[in-house]
Write an enzyme that holds these catalytic residues in place. Structure first.
Site, short mmCIF file in Angstrom:
data_model
loop_
_atom_site.label_atom_id
_atom_site.label_comp_id
_atom_site.label_asym_id
_atom_site.label_seq_id
_atom_site.Cartn_x
_atom_site.Cartn_y
_atom_site.Cartn_z
N HIS A 94 0.75 -1.27 0.07
CA HIS A 94 0.05 0.07 -0.18
C HIS A 94 0.77 1.31 0.20
O HIS A 94 1.87 1.32 0.75
CB HIS A 94 -0.95 0.17 1.23
CG HIS A 94 -1.96 -1.09 1.11
ND1 HIS A 94 -2.57 -1.88 2.06
CD2 HIS A 94 -2.82 -1.56 -0.06
CE1 HIS A 94 -3.40 -2.65 1.82
NE2 HIS A 94 -3.55 -2.45 0.49
N GLU A 299 1.36 -6.01 10.85
CA GLU A 299 1.17 -4.50 10.77
C GLU A 299 2.03 -3.83 11.96
O GLU A 299 1.80 -4.19 13.11
CB GLU A 299 -0.61 -4.24 11.09
CG GLU A 299 -1.29 -5.08 10.17
CD GLU A 299 -1.76 -4.36 8.89
OE1 GLU A 299 -1.22 -3.19 8.96
OE2 GLU A 299 -2.47 -4.75 8.23
#
Length: 336
Positions: A94, A299
């Site tokens: 991303h 994450e």
């Protein structure tokens, strides 16, 4: 008067001691000789650092390309190790999560240094593990998107990009590739049922069909060719670990056990299966479903993408430096 002087001396000493402690805590914990960023970490710096590392560690790192992005940027893969078993690690999926690229590049240099010097890292013999397991790092899957976030529109179609960005001229939140497709909703694992915006957007549009973007197609093709024992995808943020995608029985127990250990290493929370998506089209989901092997999405950082800067790298290295050596150890012991 004497009491006042003595009190002043004590206060001064405490102040100086406090300053000393502050300086110690502010000192850089990891001194990379090559990989270092002042403001951000973009494609150009990635490219320069990869080839500097390859030159500085001859025979230890092989830099190749697995394809190109929409705008023609190379999708680089950095390979370490000579072992027959394989681990694939990806980052920069991303655009706004470019910090994951900086982390992976920092870890590559850290492992190269320990390999060359024959030193253990947190108790893990890096050199020996690399004789059993080869690791392929793809640090920046989405170079066009990263370039948009960090360097702006440039000579691109301004009107089109602002429309995909829902009228906003600030592109720091951009998540997709340059065509407005979320590369982590592109993989053929329940793609048809995966939620999506209806048109290209800065986030959450899955495309017209699975793997219809050159970046996602290249990652899938590379993974199918490598047939790795395990994969890791680094994202931002949340300080959490995703591991579950409808595994059952022995696969469930295996992946949960590994995930719990990664959680202990990083200090990140392991997402429970009931809190995981049953339908998704992410890289990890596809790998777990199709290969029936262990795949993890890690994450980093509790804060949002726009609240984290390059100074956080020491912390992220500290939290994640032992993850890949641990997984290499697991892979090295696993039966084919």
């Amino acid at each position: 008067m004497k009491r006042w002087i003595a009190f002043s001396i004590v206060i001064s000493l405490l102040f100086l001691e406090g300053c000393t402690v502050y300086k110690i805590t502010q000192k850089k914990a990891y001194k990379n000789e090559i990989v270092h960023a002042e403001l951000n970490y973009d494609y150009q710096q990635l490219k320069e650092d990869l080839f500097k590392l390859q030159e500085s560690y001859p025979g230890k790192l092989q830099v190749d390309t697995i394809g190109t992005s929409i705008e023609g940027r190379e999708l680089y893969v950095a390979r370490m190790g000579t072992g027959p078993k394989k681990l694939v690690v990806i980052g920069g999926v991303h655009a706004r999560e470019w910090m994951t690229t900086y982390l992976l590049m920092s870890l590559i240099e850290l492992y190269l240094k320990h390999d060359q010097e024959g030193k253990k890292l947190k108790g893990y013999p890096v050199r020996q593990l690399l004789e059993t397991v080869s690791v392929s790092f793809i640090p920046m899957v989405n170079p066009d998107g990263v370039d948009l976030v960090l360097n702006g529109i440039g000579d691109r179609d301004r009107k089109l990009l602002i429309r995909m960005n829902e009228g906003e001229e600030n592109f720091s939140r951009w998540k997709a590739n340059i065509a407005g497709v979320d590369l982590n909703r592109q993989f053929p694992a329940d793609w048809e049922a995966t939620d999506s915006k209806e048109a290209p957007s800065f986030e959450n549009y899955k495309g017209m069909r699975p793997l219809d973007q050159p970046e996602s197609e290249a990652i899938a093709r590379f993974t199918l060719g490598e047939q790795p024992e395990m994969t890791i995808a680094y994202h931002l943020s949340g300080s959490v670990i995703f591991w579950y995608y409808n595994q059952k029985d022995e696969h469930y127990k295996r992946d949960l056990k590994i995930g719990k250990k990664v959680g202990r290493i990083t200090g990140y929370k392991l997402i429970e299966e009931e809190d995981s998506d049953d339908i998704a089209a992410g890289y990890k989901d596809w790998f777990v479903k199709v290969f029936e092997r262990s795949g993890y999405t890690i994450e980093i950082g509790e804060q949002r993408y726009d609240q984290i800067d390059v100074d956080a790298i020491d912390r992220f290295i500290g939290e994640n430096q032992a993850v890949i050596p641990y997984l290499m150890k697991v892979i090295s012991k696993a039966k084919k």
